[in-house]
Scaffold this active site. Structure first.
Site, PDB file in Angstrom:
ATOM      1  N   ASP A   1     -10.827  -8.492  30.929  1.00 21.29           N
ATOM      2  CA  ASP A   1      -9.821  -8.120  29.925  1.00 21.29           C
ATOM      3  C   ASP A   1     -10.422  -8.077  28.525  1.00 21.29           C
ATOM      4  O   ASP A   1     -10.170  -7.133  27.756  1.00 21.29           O
ATOM      5  CB  ASP A   1      -8.624  -9.080  29.995  1.00 21.29           C
ATOM      6  CG  ASP A   1      -9.025 -10.548  29.847  1.00 21.29           C
ATOM      7  OD1 ASP A   1     -10.165 -10.901  30.194  1.00 21.29           O
ATOM      8  OD2 ASP A   1      -8.186 -11.347  29.388  1.00 21.29           O
TER       9      ASP A   1
ATOM     10  N   ASP B   1     -10.967 -13.536  38.586  1.00 23.52           N
ATOM     11  CA  ASP B   1      -9.633 -14.149  38.630  1.00 23.52           C
ATOM     12  C   ASP B   1      -8.551 -13.166  39.079  1.00 23.52           C
ATOM     13  O   ASP B   1      -7.408 -13.561  39.277  1.00 23.52           O
ATOM     14  CB  ASP B   1      -9.240 -14.682  37.245  1.00 23.52           C
ATOM     15  CG  ASP B   1     -10.105 -15.843  36.799  1.00 23.52           C
ATOM     16  OD1 ASP B   1     -10.886 -16.349  37.611  1.00 23.52           O
ATOM     17  OD2 ASP B   1      -9.991 -16.246  35.621  1.00 23.52           O
TER      18      ASP B   1
ATOM     19  N   GLY C   1      -9.755 -19.530  38.188  1.00 24.04           N
ATOM     20  CA  GLY C   1      -8.433 -18.968  37.919  1.00 24.04           C
ATOM     21  C   GLY C   1      -7.907 -19.596  36.657  1.00 24.04           C
ATOM     22  O   GLY C   1      -7.261 -20.635  36.682  1.00 24.04           O
ATOM     23  N   ARG C   2      -8.290 -18.969  35.538  1.00 23.35           N
ATOM     24  CA  ARG C   2      -7.955 -19.545  34.236  1.00 23.35           C
ATOM     25  C   ARG C   2      -6.447 -19.492  34.003  1.00 23.35           C
ATOM     26  O   ARG C   2      -5.819 -20.484  33.683  1.00 23.35           O
ATOM     27  CB  ARG C   2      -8.681 -18.725  33.181  1.00 23.35           C
ATOM     28  CG  ARG C   2      -9.009 -19.481  31.939  1.00 23.35           C
ATOM     29  CD  ARG C   2      -9.596 -18.548  30.922  1.00 23.35           C
ATOM     30  NE  ARG C   2     -11.021 -18.710  30.773  1.00 23.35           N
ATOM     31  CZ  ARG C   2     -11.875 -17.700  30.575  1.00 23.35           C
ATOM     32  NH1 ARG C   2     -11.434 -16.467  30.534  1.00 23.35           N
ATOM     33  NH2 ARG C   2     -13.145 -17.939  30.409  1.00 23.35           N
TER      34      ARG C   2
HETATM   35  N1  LIG Z   1     -10.106  -8.258  21.309  1.00 24.81           N
HETATM   36  C1  LIG Z   1     -11.397  -7.968  21.436  1.00 24.81           C
HETATM   37  N2  LIG Z   1     -11.968  -7.017  20.672  1.00 24.81           N
HETATM   38  C2  LIG Z   1     -13.276  -6.707  20.817  1.00 24.81           C
HETATM   39  N3  LIG Z   1     -14.103  -7.331  21.670  1.00 24.81           N
HETATM   40  C3  LIG Z   1     -13.603  -8.296  22.450  1.00 24.81           C
HETATM   41  C4  LIG Z   1     -12.240  -8.674  22.382  1.00 24.81           C
HETATM   42  N4  LIG Z   1     -12.019  -9.667  23.264  1.00 24.81           N
HETATM   43  C5  LIG Z   1     -13.218  -9.910  23.853  1.00 24.81           C
HETATM   44  N5  LIG Z   1     -14.167  -9.080  23.380  1.00 24.81           N
HETATM   45  C6  LIG Z   1     -15.573  -9.053  23.765  1.00 24.81           C
HETATM   46  O1  LIG Z   1     -15.677  -8.747  25.155  1.00 24.81           O
HETATM   47  C7  LIG Z   1     -16.739  -9.479  25.742  1.00 24.81           C
HETATM   48  C8  LIG Z   1     -16.293 -10.196  26.981  1.00 24.81           C
HETATM   49  O2  LIG Z   1     -15.080 -10.906  26.762  1.00 24.81           O
HETATM   50  P1  LIG Z   1     -14.712 -12.216  27.591  1.00 24.81           P
HETATM   51  O3  LIG Z   1     -13.321 -12.590  27.264  1.00 24.81           O
HETATM   52  O4  LIG Z   1     -15.771 -13.242  27.372  1.00 24.81           O
HETATM   53  O5  LIG Z   1     -14.877 -11.804  29.120  1.00 24.81           O
HETATM   54  P2  LIG Z   1     -14.086 -10.835  30.059  1.00 24.81           P
HETATM   55  O6  LIG Z   1     -14.331  -9.449  29.610  1.00 24.81           O
HETATM   56  O7  LIG Z   1     -14.686 -11.105  31.371  1.00 24.81           O
HETATM   57  O8  LIG Z   1     -12.647 -11.216  29.962  1.00 24.81           O
HETATM   58  C9  LIG Z   1     -17.291 -10.417  24.681  1.00 24.81           C
HETATM   59  O9  LIG Z   1     -18.510  -9.900  24.220  1.00 24.81           O
HETATM   60  C10 LIG Z   1     -16.218 -10.409  23.603  1.00 24.81           C
HETATM   61  O10 LIG Z   1     -16.757 -10.549  22.305  1.00 24.81           O
HETATM   62  O1  LIG Z   2     -18.543 -18.351  32.475  1.00 20.40           O
HETATM   63  P1  LIG Z   2     -17.899 -19.417  31.687  1.00 20.40           P
HETATM   64  O2  LIG Z   2     -18.040 -19.165  30.234  1.00 20.40           O
HETATM   65  O3  LIG Z   2     -18.299 -20.779  32.116  1.00 20.40           O
HETATM   66  O4  LIG Z   2     -16.347 -19.295  31.944  1.00 20.40           O
HETATM   67  C1  LIG Z   2     -15.733 -19.583  33.128  1.00 20.40           C
HETATM   68  C2  LIG Z   2     -14.543 -18.688  33.249  1.00 20.40           C
HETATM   69  O5  LIG Z   2     -14.954 -17.424  33.658  1.00 20.40           O
HETATM   70  C3  LIG Z   2     -14.158 -16.954  34.729  1.00 20.40           C
HETATM   71  O6  LIG Z   2     -14.899 -17.067  35.904  1.00 20.40           O
HETATM   72  C4  LIG Z   2     -13.821 -15.511  34.579  1.00 20.40           C
HETATM   73  O7  LIG Z   2     -13.497 -15.205  33.307  1.00 20.40           O
HETATM   74  P2  LIG Z   2     -13.704 -13.730  32.762  1.00 20.40           P
HETATM   75  O8  LIG Z   2     -13.488 -12.772  33.897  1.00 20.40           O
HETATM   76  O9  LIG Z   2     -12.660 -13.573  31.725  1.00 20.40           O
HETATM   77  O10 LIG Z   2     -15.088 -13.612  32.266  1.00 20.40           O
HETATM   78  C5  LIG Z   2     -12.949 -17.872  34.731  1.00 20.40           C
HETATM   79  O11 LIG Z   2     -12.417 -18.034  36.015  1.00 20.40           O
HETATM   80  C6  LIG Z   2     -13.540 -19.141  34.215  1.00 20.40           C
HETATM   81  O12 LIG Z   2     -12.576 -19.906  33.575  1.00 20.40           O
HETATM   82 MG   LIG Z   3     -11.267 -12.604  30.715  1.00 13.73          MG
END
Ligand SMILES: Nc1ncnc2c1ncn2[C@@H]1O[C@H](COP(=O)(O)OP(=O)(O)O)[C@@H](O)[C@H]1O
Ligand SMILES: O=P(O)(O)OC[C@H]1O[C@](O)(COP(=O)(O)O)[C@@H](O)[C@@H]1O
Ligand SMILES: [Mg+2]
Length: 501
Positions: A191, A221, A265-266
């Site tokens: 996301d 997740d 599963g956050r």
């Molecule tokens: N609202 C946002 N705007 C721009 N970049 C974002 C935003 N949210 C997250 N990112 C960027 O997306 C990347 C991955 O986000 P993250 O939440 O860590 O994992 P995931 O994509 O698996 O949910 C990171 O480099 C983060 O800086």
């Molecule tokens: O990799 P990290 O920073 O330890 O984070 C763990 C988190 O990543 C996850 O595996 C998946 O999160 P994202 O898909 O948002 O990256 C969650 O289930 C868990 O809480």
């Molecule tokens: Mg995420």
């Protein structure tokens, strides 16, 4: 009569009988006079024998397949696949691939199939890997990716490109895209990543660049909405069985044995729910969407005691985001975040294990033996299983066909078993969660025969959520147009959106 409205993120077309197409942007929306070329697949021996291989431009896929006789046709997405015409000459393509966020089984498979798809289907030989997530665009050298380089990578877990959280600097990223002459960007992530992709797409569009931005949704997740399920999920559920088996063996080998398994599963408890349903050895599954309490009537301690009396052992599966409200009550809430801004959760598995031990030691004087297993990283650091590998391949190929056809600002996704292009904002506007008023959760409760643990106030919340149109609460096709989406937002999020059922 068809009518349409559009934003930079999504083009909405209204047709007869309540038909809505939530269409993805196209390069030609903002770059004038773009030339087109015949799709090279026409002369590809693998495809030339296949009749009607090209997707009809009018093909769309309904988001909701359970319909009523007089109901509207509802929301549709553009069907993915190769088009007769492409907007890039093979020699002109400079593609790049980036992986961001947490690991997930299948990342390397998607990378491999984008590289091979571009090369074998479209004759593209300039594909760059971005090193270490978004920040790699501006802080690292790129990695040359060829079919030879990626040939074996699907057999390995993780991502050969590396990943990271944080570091999303939009203008630096788009500068790098421009400087390197990149015109197709494949962004694999969850996301947060797709939110980042949307901002990159907006900036690319603002600068008027002919650059396709294609997202491939990644989330272990399964918290991304609209799509049927995310790649790697199946693998994770399968791997979780090993931990549950171990917990069961340990628990049943001793008197009053309890096995506690924490799974990822956050905010969405899909892995825990599916791993529980698959296993049959689990007595109790706790997920973030379903509140529970420990003490008193209808609480976890009471149920644990009952199960131990009945069976002599018990297995509890708990998703990492479950019961976080209880943890903050009993421990100091340290509001720490990761580099992407995601809240860092406290270890609920450890906490609940201590609570159960304390309870039986102090209050019940019942000797128990509890083993806590935390396989969280083990279930995501492995290669994808066969079914996820096929899924990864199709997603990657869809993304390649979409970018070559000039679509941009889209996520490739499976909707009701069909591959589609989904506007990025539809993917990021909310989270996919287990709907606890849905049949799937009821199936789990009846399979484990655990109580719902809901207190009267929780039941009230659930009932309140049942007020909106019934179709919003039916799992698997919890969707609708913009109006329905607004209504959805008013409902407590933990009660909404279930795509796997
Ligand atoms: N609202 C946002 N705007 C721009 N970049 C974002 C935003 N949210 C997250 N990112 C960027 O997306 C990347 C991955 O986000 P993250 O939440 O860590 O994992 P995931 O994509 O698996 O949910 C990171 O480099 C983060 O800086
Ligand atoms: O990799 P990290 O920073 O330890 O984070 C763990 C988190 O990543 C996850 O595996 C998946 O999160 P994202 O898909 O948002 O990256 C969650 O289930 C868990 O809480
Ligand atoms: Mg995420």
């Amino acid at each position: 009569m068809a009518s349409s409205e559009s934003t930079t993120q999504m083009k909405v077309v209204h047709g007869d009988a309540g038909y809505i197409l939530e269409d993805v942007p196209h390069l030609s929306d903002y770059v004038p006079n773009l030339p087109t070329y015949p799709n090279p697949l026409r002369s590809n021996p693998a495809y030339s024998v296949v009749k009607q291989y090209f997707v009809h431009m009018e093909d769309t896929v309904p988001q909701k397949v359970v319909v009523h006789k007089d109901g509207p046709r509802g929301v549709h997405f553009r069907r993915a696949g190769p088009r007769q015409k492409v907007y890039f000459r093979s020699d002109d393509v400079v593609a790049c691939i980036v992986t961001c966020g947490g690991l997930c089984p299948g990342l390397n498979t998607v990378i491999r199939e984008i590289v091979c798809g571009l090369s074998y289907m479209y004759g593209v030989d300039k594909v760059l890997g971005i090193d270490g997530g978004y920040r790699g665009f501006y802080s690292k050298n790129t990695i040359d990716l060829t079919p030879k380089v990626v040939n074996d990578i699907h057999k390995r877990g993780g991502t050969i490109l590396g990943t990271s959280r944080g570091g999303h600097d939009t203008s630096k990223i788009v500068d790098s895209i421009q400087d390197r002459g990149i015109n197709q960007v494949y962004i694999i992530g969850g996301d947060g990543t797709q939110r980042g992709a949307a901002v990159i797409y907006e900036e690319v569009r603002r600068r008027g660049l002919k650059v396709s931005i294609a997202g491939i949704p990644k989330t272990i997740d399964n918290d991304i909405p609209v799509i049927d399920r995310s790649f790697g999920f199946d693998t994770a559920v399968e791997e979780a069985q090993r931990a549950i088996n171990a917990a069961h063996v340990e628990a049943e080998s001793v008197e009053n044995g309890i096995g506690v398994v924490k799974l990822m599963g956050r905010y969405s408890g899909f892995i825990a729910m599916y791993a529980t349903l698959a296993s049959r050895d689990v007595d109790c599954c706790l997920i973030p969407e379903s509140p529970f309490h420990l003490e008193g009537k209808g609480g976890l301690f009471e149920f644990t005691k009952k199960r131990l009396k009945e069976n002599g052992h018990m297995v509890i599966v708990i998703a990492e985001g479950a019961g976080q409200d209880l943890l903050t009550e009993s421990m100091q809430d340290v509001d720490q975040k990761d580099a992407s801004g995601n809240k860092l959760l406290q270890d609920v598995g450890l906490w609940i294990s201590h609570k159960i031990k304390d309870h039986f030691a102090k209050e019940n004087k019942m000797a128990i033996v509890l083993k806590y297993i935390d396989p969280t990283y083990m279930i995501r650091a492995i290669p994808s299983n066969a079914s996820d590998s096929v899924y990864c391949t199709l997603l990657a190929q869809s993304a390649v066909h979409g970018a070559m056809a000039g679509y941009t600002g889209f996520t490739a996704g499976l909707v009701n078993g069909r591959h589609t292009y989904i506007p990025l904002n539809r993917i990021t506007e909310r989270m996919n969660k287990v709907v606890i008023t849905d049949r799937m959760w009821a199936r789990l409760l009846s399979s484990t025969n655990q109580p719902s643990f809901l207190k009267p106030k929780d039941v009230h919340e659930v009932k309140k959520a049942e007020q909106p149109p019934a179709q919003l609460l039916e799992g698997g096709n919890c969707n609708g147009g913009a109006e329905e989406a607004k209504k959805v937002e008013q409902i407590p999020t933990q009660l909404l959106e279930s795509k796997i059922n």
